[in-house]
Write an enzyme that holds these catalytic residues in place. Structure first.
Site, mmCIF file in Angstrom:
data_model
loop_
_atom_site.group_PDB
_atom_site.id
_atom_site.type_symbol
_atom_site.label_atom_id
_atom_site.label_comp_id
_atom_site.label_asym_id
_atom_site.label_seq_id
_atom_site.Cartn_x
_atom_site.Cartn_y
_atom_site.Cartn_z
ATOM 1 N N ASP A 190 -10.852 2.190 -3.284
ATOM 2 C CA ASP A 190 -11.359 1.738 -2.071
ATOM 3 C C ASP A 190 -12.852 1.744 -1.781
ATOM 4 O OD1 ASP A 190 -8.949 1.355 -0.833
ATOM 5 O OD2 ASP A 190 -8.916 3.160 0.371
ATOM 6 N N ASP A 241 0.744 -1.197 -0.097
ATOM 7 C CA ASP A 241 -0.138 0.037 -0.153
ATOM 8 C C ASP A 241 0.770 1.148 -0.073
ATOM 9 O OD1 ASP A 241 -2.265 1.642 0.041
ATOM 10 O OD2 ASP A 241 -3.057 0.526 1.965
#
Ligand code: DGJ
Length: 756
Positions: A566, A496
């Site tokens: 997301d 990430d």
């Protein structure tokens, strides 16, 4: 036809170094039989040394350029593959129309230095230590090495050499272009701007530019606009790829271009740092597309004897519309780019803990989720954020990559063993490039972050960016990841990256080199990924940046999949995923089934709808399985079984966009297996209105002469749908699905009947 000498090289030939003066001559020329359309697997390089032209034939594309009378390298043709004997006339500089329009600007050049009156976007701009900033590049020689053609240019006075690298992919015709700059002068020079390549398109007044824009939770929006004289700049100044605009473009020609017809030129940058693509159209309506590092805040010192290589700018051409362009890119990514190319394994169905447990991970909780995930057929269990350091929320812990002893008193081993005993492999979330100020790492090494001395350090999500360009930071990041993978049986990392750069200073570097941070950071990122993969060949990696803010053809050389957004709302995902697939393969696109109502929009949808939305890519489950009832588990197991049966077709097949989700009401995609034995069609309805039926779906990409049987869950197809018919029938007559209500979805498959 005028007699010419021809040099023909195919990619399997060994290296050979050539210059026009000493060329190898094959006569008679044009003697090789080749397919004119349809992919020929071998790219071919032809050099005509009397006309001084170079021609690349690959896939269904021909690309040609030549050296003109001024010694400049000039684009001659880029488009549908020409016949082997078709002539490529010698390059001739365009003289322009007036004193305001000198040849240097009017001629479509492959790579041009800033000098000699250039006013279009230069590929290379240099400041020499004596103040000279004039750079005029001329052809010197060329070389073929395997399937790579290298053209060398040199400044007319100074020993600055530019090697232009061309490599065409035999299957798709996509050409990889980059440039290497070499300083053979006796003093250091400063590169102020360098792009990888310029692509020139033929003149036309009906071009339409398409590109992808977004923001967090709203990535991959398709933007389309007519291309007119002037300049469009696509750019990231953020230190990484970014999600505001992705480094991909497509230019369609025609009054009403559609998905499956017409000429399309497209390109994508292989770079995960700040970047720029300029689409500049001149008054003759000829677009030139130049891409590479953004010149913004850029400077690179090249010492005598040193060289620097640009990122790669990939370009391709499709004569089957923008749908065809996407399919070429998908083939290229899966067949030539990702670490497991040319035969990447199908993506396993994964479970990810993030939306279920957030930072609140612990051994018992994760094991309970793992048991439930295994019961529905999940193959990979991934523990997300929260397992390390003092990580209770996003205020602390990043940088301290040791297992949190309260949450995992016995380390990760018990959880990993449990996951293995359930028949799954284990994956773990990391964010290696970041540090929270509230961490041991930052307390010990405050100088390791990007910063300017005595200036504030702006935080994003309470974190700072480690300066990966520093050798000690690179060593630390590689070291902890290597240790983690050596000490634990980890099959997968979700990598990430949750903020953009600010204050991009590198105070410990010599002053003239500090801006090289933009290049050296990303080079070190790539080298860490490459070294980890080499040392731990079984480990797969996902690129994630708070969603889809770091997806590009640079990082995809080292990663197996990408997290597009997301935003996991299954309706929003239809357009997000649609946009993603313009540039990137469905097999790279992770899509999770999450809870309803979804946190993003508070929208409620059925489990079937959520599954079908996610089954258009690489399926994951991100729901809180602790909240599911028995029926949910039964439905999920059934759909996961169904997905596994078609996943190779969905992930690695040919994607056809039957109806765009942009219209808001309906959408449908079709994936066809490479060998056309199977197709999977997904259809989605937002909400019925006034009894209007769902539009009939005209399928694409089937073998017209083969017979296919159709299969669907009861009630998905309209009454009267036949059970078997020719590929032609399904493509011409089409299929009617019976979708009514709100947020409805259907999946049906077609199977080619045996023996066909
Ligand atoms: C952002 C990612 O996109 C999410 O999926 C999740 O991993 C969080 N970061 C964790 O902090």
């Amino acid at each position: 036809m005028q007699e010419r000498k021809l040099i023909l090289k195919t990619i399997w030939h060994s290296a050979i170094c050539l210059a026009f003066a000493s060329s190898i001559v094959i006569t008679p020329r044009f003697s090789l039989a080749e397919p004119v359309s349809g992919a020929s697997k071998a790219a071919q390089i032809r050099i005509d040394d009397s006309a001084h032209t170079f021609r690349l034939d690959a896939g269904d594309t021909t690309y040609a350029f030549g050296v003109n009378q001024a010694g400049a390298l000039q684009t001659l043709y880029w488009g549908k593959r020409l016949r082997p004997a078709d002539p490529i006339p010698a390059a001739k500089a365009d003289n322009g129309t007036s004193s305001f329009d000198p040849p240097v600007n009017a001629t479509p050049q492959e790579f041009v230095g800033w000098g000699g009156g250039l006013s279009i976007v230069p590929d290379l701009k240099i400041t020499f230590p004596d103040g000279n900033r004039d750079l005029v590049l001329k052809y010197v020689d060329h070389k073929i090495d395997g399937n790579q053609l290298t053209i060398t240019l040199k400044d007319i006075r100074r020993d600055v050499f530019v090697h232009l690298l061309y490599k065409a992919d035999g299957e798709t015709g996509i050409i990889a272009r980059s440039a290497r700059i070499e300083n053979h002068t006796s003093q250091a020079l400063t590169i102020e701007q360098v792009f990888a390549a310029t692509w020139n398109l033929p003149a036309s007044d009906d071009y339409r530019l398409t590109y992808l824009t977004g923001r967090w939770a709203d990535e991959w929006n398709l933007q389309q606009q007519a291309l007119r004289p002037g300049k469009v700049v696509l750019e990231s100044r953020k230190g990484s790829t970014g999600d505001e605009v992705n480094p991909w473009f497509a230019i369609e020609r025609g009054q009403q271009p559609d998905q499956e017809t017409g000429d399309v030129w497209f390109g994508a940058l292989g770079w995960s740092g700040s970047w720029q693509i300029n689409i500049e159209e001149d008054w003759q309506e000829r677009p030139r597309i130049t891409g590479g590092y953004t010149p913004f805040d850029f400077s690179y010192l090249l010492a005598p004897g040193q060289s620097m290589e640009t990122p790669t700018f990939y370009g391709g051409y499709s004569h089957t519309g923008i749908g065809g362009a996407s399919r070429l890119l998908h083939r290229f990514e899966l067949g030539s780019m990702v670490p497991q190319a040319p035969h990447p394994r199908v993506r396993p169905v994964l479970y990810n803990s993030w939306e279920a447990t957030g930072f609140d991970v612990n051994e018992a909780g994760q094991e309970a989720l793992a048991e439930k995930a295994a019961s529905i057929g999940v193959e990979r269990f991934v523990m997300d954020d929260g397992w390390f350091g003092e990580r209770k929320d996003d205020h602390a812990g990043l940088g301290d990559w040791f297992v949190n002893p309260q949450k995992f008193p016995h380390g990760l081993k018990p959880l990993i063993d449990k996951v293995h005993s359930l028949g799954m492999d284990f994956g773990l979330w990391v964010e290696p490039e970041m540090v929270n100020p509230d961490s041991e790492l930052y307390r010990n090494h405050p100088d390791w972050v990007l910063n300017f001395t005595d200036r504030p350090r702006s935080e994003g999500r309470n974190q700072l960016v480690l300066n990966l360009a520093r050798p000690d930071v690179r060593a630390y990041v590689f070291g902890f990841l290597d240790k983690l993978l050596t000490e634990n049986d980890i099959a997968f990392l979700k990598w990430d990256y949750n903020r953009n750069w600010s204050e991009p200073g590198w105070p410990s570097a010599p002053l003239p080199e500090q801006k090289e941070v933009y290049v050296k950071y990303v080079e070190n990122l790539y080298s860490i990924l490459a070294e980890l993969r080499q040392k731990h060949p079984g480990v797969e990696i996902e690129t994630c940046s708070g969603g889809g803010a770091r997806v590009d053809l640079g990082i995809l050389r080292f990663t197996d999949e990408a997290w597009p957004s997301d935003n996991t709302d299954p309706f929003d995902r239809l357009s997000i995923q649609d946009g993603f697939t313009y540039a990137y393969a469905p097999g790279l696109m992770m899509a999770w089934v999450t809870d309803s109502p979804n946190w993003m929009n508070n929208r409620s949808t059925s489990l079937e709808y959520r599954f079908l939305s996610s089954m258009q890519g690489s399926l994951g489950i991100g729901a809180n399985l602790n909240k599911w009832n028995a029926e949910d588990f039964t439905i999920a197991k059934h759909l996961i079984d169904q997905y596994k049966a078609i996943r190779e077709t969905v992930q690695q097949g040919s994607l056809y966009r039957l109806m765009s989700p942009e219209n808001g009401e309906y959408s449908a995609t079709e994936s066809v297996a490479q060998d056309q034995h199977e197709a999977a069609v997904f259809a989605f309805l937002h909400s019925s209105s006034k009894g209007k039926p769902f539009p009939r779906l005209l399928l694409r990409g089937l073998d017209p002469d083969a017979t296919y049987s159709i299969h669907a869950e009861d009630g998905s197809l309209a009454d009267g749908t036949v059970e078997r018919a020719s590929g032609d029938y399904w493509m011409q007559h089409g299929v009617s699905v019976s979708l009514r209500g709100d947020f409805q979805a259907a999946l049906f498959t077609l199977q080619r009947e045996p023996g066909q």
